[in-house]
Design an enzyme around this catalytic site. Sequence first.
Site, short mmCIF file in Angstrom:
data_model
loop_
_atom_site.label_atom_id
_atom_site.label_comp_id
_atom_site.label_asym_id
_atom_site.label_seq_id
_atom_site.Cartn_x
_atom_site.Cartn_y
_atom_site.Cartn_z
CG ASN A 87 9.15 -1.74 50.03
OD1 ASN A 87 10.20 -1.47 49.45
ND2 ASN A 87 8.85 -2.97 50.42
CG HIS A 100 6.48 -2.05 57.19
ND1 HIS A 100 5.30 -1.52 56.70
CD2 HIS A 100 6.94 -2.87 56.21
CE1 HIS A 100 5.07 -2.00 55.50
NE2 HIS A 100 6.07 -2.83 55.16
P1 DGP Z 1 5.71 -4.38 52.51
O1 DGP Z 1 5.58 -5.23 51.28
O2 DGP Z 1 6.93 -3.48 52.47
O3 DGP Z 1 4.44 -3.64 52.85
O4 DGP Z 1 5.97 -5.43 53.67
C1 DGP Z 1 4.96 -6.00 54.44
C2 DGP Z 1 5.56 -7.17 55.16
O5 DGP Z 1 4.70 -7.49 56.24
C3 DGP Z 1 5.71 -8.41 54.32
O6 DGP Z 1 7.11 -8.73 54.22
C4 DGP Z 1 4.97 -9.49 55.07
C5 DGP Z 1 4.74 -8.89 56.44
N1 DGP Z 1 3.49 -9.22 57.06
C6 DGP Z 1 2.25 -9.05 56.54
N2 DGP Z 1 1.31 -9.46 57.41
C7 DGP Z 1 1.98 -9.89 58.52
C8 DGP Z 1 1.55 -10.42 59.76
O7 DGP Z 1 0.36 -10.59 60.05
N3 DGP Z 1 2.52 -10.75 60.65
C9 DGP Z 1 3.85 -10.58 60.38
N4 DGP Z 1 4.74 -10.94 61.31
N5 DGP Z 1 4.29 -10.07 59.21
C10 DGP Z 1 3.36 -9.73 58.30
#
Ligand code: DGP
Length: 114
Positions: A87, A100
Amino acid sequence: MTDCIFCKIASGEIPAEIVHDNDGVVVFRDLNPQAPTHLLAIPRQHIATINDLEPDHAELVGKLYLAAKAVAADEGLAERGYRTVMNCGEEAGQTVFHIHLHILGGRPMQWPPG
Ligand code: DGP
């Protein structure tokens, strides 16, 4: 970057279930999975969005996809299929501003995405 949650995961400051760490790319399980397998592949280098990519990031972006290929095989997704999504920006749903690649699999995917 000091205030970036994904930089902190890459450095080990914040815990995550890391499944792959190689050649400047870290892959870990998403905290809020949207499929039976939901992984995030990030570069160790902080780059906020696709809009911030420069030509000298091309190899690094390629490495994100090679890491996705490797973990998809490890997770048993290679043959059945999986989705990769990056995204860019708020309207696309980006909430963490460190690029990511989402790797989602283990269920049928719909198209177009919401
Ligand atoms: P986006 O919406 O494309 O920016 O995706 C961000 C993703 O990151 C979302 O699916 C949840 C994940 N995420 C956010 N904070 C953390 C975290 O602290 N640890 C992990 N493992 N994932 C996280």
